[in-house]
Design a protein around this motif. Sequence first.
Motif, PDB file in Angstrom:
ATOM      1  N   UNK A   1     -27.618   3.819   2.166  1.00  0.00           N
ATOM      2  CA  UNK A   1     -28.803   3.020   1.871  1.00  0.00           C
ATOM      3  C   UNK A   1     -30.036   3.902   1.679  1.00  0.00           C
ATOM      4  N   UNK A   2     -30.099   5.033   2.360  1.00  0.00           N
ATOM      5  CA  UNK A   2     -31.211   5.958   2.161  1.00  0.00           C
ATOM      6  C   UNK A   2     -31.219   6.524   0.753  1.00  0.00           C
ATOM      7  N   UNK A   3     -30.054   6.930   0.270  1.00  0.00           N
ATOM      8  CA  UNK A   3     -29.963   7.449  -1.100  1.00  0.00           C
ATOM      9  C   UNK A   3     -30.281   6.347  -2.108  1.00  0.00           C
ATOM     10  N   UNK A   4     -29.833   5.139  -1.818  1.00  0.00           N
ATOM     11  CA  UNK A   4     -30.089   4.011  -2.720  1.00  0.00           C
ATOM     12  C   UNK A   4     -31.592   3.728  -2.822  1.00  0.00           C
ATOM     13  N   UNK A   5     -32.290   3.724  -1.705  1.00  0.00           N
ATOM     14  CA  UNK A   5     -33.733   3.456  -1.708  1.00  0.00           C
ATOM     15  C   UNK A   5     -34.489   4.600  -2.375  1.00  0.00           C
ATOM     16  N   UNK A   6     -34.118   5.829  -2.051  1.00  0.00           N
ATOM     17  CA  UNK A   6     -34.803   6.973  -2.655  1.00  0.00           C
ATOM     18  C   UNK A   6     -34.564   7.050  -4.162  1.00  0.00           C
ATOM     19  N   UNK A   7     -33.371   6.673  -4.596  1.00  0.00           N
ATOM     20  CA  UNK A   7     -33.104   6.700  -6.036  1.00  0.00           C
ATOM     21  C   UNK A   7     -33.932   5.651  -6.769  1.00  0.00           C
ATOM     22  N   UNK A   8     -34.179   4.522  -6.136  1.00  0.00           N
ATOM     23  CA  UNK A   8     -35.033   3.507  -6.774  1.00  0.00           C
ATOM     24  C   UNK A   8     -36.474   3.993  -6.868  1.00  0.00           C
ATOM     25  N   UNK A   9     -36.895   4.805  -5.912  1.00  0.00           N
ATOM     26  CA  UNK A   9     -38.266   5.306  -5.950  1.00  0.00           C
ATOM     27  C   UNK A   9     -38.432   6.448  -6.950  1.00  0.00           C
ATOM     28  N   UNK A  10     -37.475   7.362  -6.980  1.00  0.00           N
ATOM     29  CA  UNK A  10     -37.639   8.569  -7.781  1.00  0.00           C
ATOM     30  C   UNK A  10     -36.960   8.525  -9.140  1.00  0.00           C
ATOM     31  N   UNK A  11     -36.102   7.560  -9.391  1.00  0.00           N
ATOM     32  CA  UNK A  11     -35.404   7.496 -10.684  1.00  0.00           C
ATOM     33  C   UNK A  11     -36.373   7.335 -11.858  1.00  0.00           C
ATOM     34  N   UNK A  12     -37.375   6.464 -11.778  1.00  0.00           N
ATOM     35  CA  UNK A  12     -38.298   6.363 -12.922  1.00  0.00           C
ATOM     36  C   UNK A  12     -39.041   7.679 -13.201  1.00  0.00           C
ATOM     37  N   UNK A  13     -39.402   8.391 -12.145  1.00  0.00           N
ATOM     38  CA  UNK A  13     -40.095   9.666 -12.351  1.00  0.00           C
ATOM     39  C   UNK A  13     -39.177  10.692 -13.014  1.00  0.00           C
ATOM     40  N   UNK A  14     -37.947  10.746 -12.560  1.00  0.00           N
ATOM     41  CA  UNK A  14     -36.991  11.698 -13.117  1.00  0.00           C
ATOM     42  C   UNK A  14     -36.676  11.351 -14.573  1.00  0.00           C
ATOM     43  N   UNK A  15     -36.472  10.060 -14.868  1.00  0.00           N
ATOM     44  CA  UNK A  15     -36.182   9.641 -16.237  1.00  0.00           C
ATOM     45  C   UNK A  15     -37.361   9.916 -17.165  1.00  0.00           C
ATOM     46  N   UNK A  16     -38.575   9.708 -16.678  1.00  0.00           N
ATOM     47  CA  UNK A  16     -39.754   9.987 -17.487  1.00  0.00           C
ATOM     48  C   UNK A  16     -39.843  11.481 -17.801  1.00  0.00           C
ATOM     49  N   UNK A  17     -39.543  12.317 -16.811  1.00  0.00           N
ATOM     50  CA  UNK A  17     -39.563  13.766 -17.014  1.00  0.00           C
ATOM     51  C   UNK A  17     -38.509  14.192 -18.035  1.00  0.00           C
TER      52      UNK A  17
END
Length: 96
Positions: free
Chosen positions: A22-38
């Motif tokens: 669940x920690x990885x799931x929550x962190x991926x929701x937070x950081x995925x848009x930033x990574x995809x934008x980069x």
Amino acid sequence: MIYEASAMGFLRTILILLLIYFGVKILSRLFAPLILRFVAKKAEQKFGQQFGGFQNQKQSNQKRAKEGETVIDKMPENHKSSNDDVGEYIDYEEVD
């Protein structure tokens, strides 16, 4: 030495695995848009470098053309040939 599995150890392991999941799931929701934008920005820069020369060449050709003048960059090649070795087409009808 022989170790025995205990119920508390098993539950503790399951709890740790769930917390990590669940920690990885929550962190991926937070950081995925930033990574995809980069990644999208890097891909855009890479494509811009590759195809930038073609755009500049096209713009220079457009500037040389006078108003009302037709400019053809490339003539299409007409290589339409049919393959006669295939045979003829037969339309079948279904018989009841």
